[in-house]
Design a protein around this motif. Structure first.
Motif, PDB file in Angstrom:
ATOM      1  N   ARG A   1       0.797  -1.202  -0.033  1.00 20.97           N
ATOM      2  CA  ARG A   1       0.036  -0.058   0.054  1.00 20.97           C
ATOM      3  C   ARG A   1       0.855   1.152  -0.146  1.00 20.97           C
ATOM      4  N   LEU A   2       2.054   1.326   0.801  1.00 17.34           N
ATOM      5  CA  LEU A   2       2.891   2.267   0.607  1.00 17.34           C
ATOM      6  C   LEU A   2       3.384   2.502  -0.684  1.00 17.34           C
ATOM      7  N   ILE A   3       3.979   1.707  -1.309  1.00 17.93           N
ATOM      8  CA  ILE A   3       4.508   1.795  -2.775  1.00 17.93           C
ATOM      9  C   ILE A   3       3.442   2.343  -3.560  1.00 17.93           C
ATOM     10  N   ARG A   4       2.069   1.961  -3.726  1.00 20.34           N
ATOM     11  CA  ARG A   4       1.014   2.226  -4.483  1.00 20.34           C
ATOM     12  C   ARG A   4       0.679   3.798  -4.145  1.00 20.34           C
ATOM     13  N   TYR A   5       0.387   3.993  -2.967  1.00 22.91           N
ATOM     14  CA  TYR A   5       0.274   5.562  -2.616  1.00 22.91           C
ATOM     15  C   TYR A   5       1.540   6.301  -3.184  1.00 22.91           C
ATOM     16  N   LEU A   6       2.765   6.112  -2.928  1.00 29.47           N
ATOM     17  CA  LEU A   6       3.737   7.036  -3.493  1.00 29.47           C
ATOM     18  C   LEU A   6       3.705   6.977  -4.735  1.00 29.47           C
ATOM     19  N   LYS A   7       3.409   5.798  -5.497  1.00 28.77           N
ATOM     20  CA  LYS A   7       3.314   6.142  -7.122  1.00 28.77           C
ATOM     21  C   LYS A   7       2.246   7.032  -7.603  1.00 28.77           C
ATOM     22  N   GLU A   8       1.072   6.841  -6.698  1.00 30.29           N
ATOM     23  CA  GLU A   8      -0.304   7.741  -7.140  1.00 30.29           C
ATOM     24  C   GLU A   8       0.064   9.138  -6.973  1.00 30.29           C
ATOM     25  N   PHE A   9       1.013   9.562  -5.672  1.00 32.05           N
ATOM     26  CA  PHE A   9       1.343  10.598  -5.495  1.00 32.05           C
ATOM     27  C   PHE A   9       2.381  11.382  -6.662  1.00 32.05           C
ATOM     28  N   GLY A  10       2.942  10.356  -7.421  1.00 31.65           N
ATOM     29  CA  GLY A  10       3.881  10.977  -8.240  1.00 31.65           C
ATOM     30  C   GLY A  10       5.138  10.538  -8.160  1.00 31.65           C
ATOM     31  N   ILE A  11       5.727   9.838  -7.086  1.00 36.01           N
ATOM     32  CA  ILE A  11       6.844   9.667  -6.534  1.00 36.01           C
ATOM     33  C   ILE A  11       7.539   8.505  -7.556  1.00 36.01           C
ATOM     34  N   GLY A  12       8.713   9.036  -8.203  1.00 34.50           N
ATOM     35  CA  GLY A  12       9.295   8.060  -9.130  1.00 34.50           C
ATOM     36  C   GLY A  12       9.041   8.205 -10.400  1.00 34.50           C
ATOM     37  N   SER A  13       8.250   9.455 -10.849  1.00 36.41           N
ATOM     38  CA  SER A  13       7.730   9.686 -12.082  1.00 36.41           C
ATOM     39  C   SER A  13       7.778  11.041 -12.503  1.00 36.41           C
ATOM     40  N   ARG A  14       8.058  11.216 -13.636  1.00 32.78           N
ATOM     41  CA  ARG A  14       8.198  12.584 -14.012  1.00 32.78           C
ATOM     42  C   ARG A  14       6.649  13.416 -14.004  1.00 32.78           C
TER      43      ARG A  14
END
Length: 288
Positions: free
Chosen positions: A70-83
């Motif tokens: 869940r932590l990774i999913r939320y971070l990705k949805e917040f845009g962490i790790g993506s331009r």
């Protein structure tokens, strides 16, 4: 500053309450055979106060409730790790390692910003998500281009990239982040007279040989105002400040100076007292 996304995710999942008490272990906590420390030794704090005081240990314990997936999913949805996709050259995506590269202690280190790399724009986007009621918007450089005769040649429209949190969670986070700039909060030097500022301090150690270098920091403050009806957001990052090096000491005053001029220039009115959720200021803090 990275802790904001973790708290927002936990609130959104209903895993924590603002008034719930977390044991911050008097500043030293062992997990997975390694110790994690806080800059100041705290005992038992409410979740709201743990965010206000920026406890690493509290953030780690909250992340454990979320779990890695869940932590990774939320971070990705917040845009962490993506331009973010902003129309400027050279934007970096940052680093968010896949779960396969996480160690046993990663779940307790990522919440405080270790093992990840983010741009200032990405962190600003996390705060903007809260200010925008839970929506991640694509940042634009130009809002509108018009001719001398007033003809519109280009106008950008808001583009929603994701909605990681609900409007209710976003409003709660705005309230909690406004406490960071109270007189006993780490961001008190970012206060702007007549306005409630919601924000977060950050003091990130730079990677060095064999680990992180405590003598080399990035000091930050990111926030928006008015907290109740956001109009502008600002991030200030100072590279290796000396002799002071904490975000609340170095970056927060710069935020205040910029914001004080911006609200006048943009003619942003303060929120009427009856609509403000700013709490009465608490006792003055004696340290950071």
């Amino acid at each position: 500053v990275f802790k904001v996304a973790v708290y927002a995710a936990a609130f959104n999942e209903g895993l924590v309450r603002a008034d719930e008490v977390i044991d911050c272990e008097n500043g030293l906590w062992a997990y997975g055979g390694k110790t994690l420390s806080d800059f100041h030794a705290y005992g038992r704090l409410t979740v709201a106060d743990a965010l206000k005081k920026s406890s690493n240990i509290a953030a780690a314990k909250i992340a454990l409730r979320l779990g890695e997936d869940r932590l990774i999913r939320y971070l990705k949805e917040f845009g962490i790790g993506s331009r973010t996709g902003i129309a400027l050259p050279g934007e970096e995506a940052g680093i968010l390692n896949p779960r396969s590269r996480w160690t046993k202690i990663s779940i307790t280190r990522v919440p405080m910003g270790h093992e990840v790399a983010v741009t200032s724009l990405q962190i600003l986007s996390v705060l903007n998500t809260i200010a925008n009621g839970g929506a991640v918007l694509k940042p634009e450089v130009v809002q509108r281009i018009v001719t001398a005769k007033g003809q519109t040649l280009l106008e950008t429209k808001p583009e929603v990239l994701a909605r990681p949190i609900t409007p209710e969670t976003a409003q709660m986070m705005a309230r909690l982040l406004s406490r960071v700039t109270e007189m006993d909060g780490t961001g008190r030097r970012a206060r702007v007279e007549g306005y409630t500022v919601a924000g977060k301090t950050g003091t990130a150690e730079k990677p060095g040989l064999g680990g992180y270098d405590a003598d080399r920091n990035l000091a930050s403050f990111v926030g928006f105002l008015p907290a109740e009806d956001p109009a502008i957001s600002i991030i200030v990052t100072v590279d290796e400040p000396q002799p002071l090096h904490q975000g609340g000491q170095v970056a927060a005053p710069v935020f205040r100076e910029i914001a004080e001029q911006a609200v006048r220039y943009l003619d942003i009115p303060p929120v009427p007292a009856e609509l403000s959720f700013a709490a009465p200021t608490a006792r003055a803090a004696t340290d950071m």
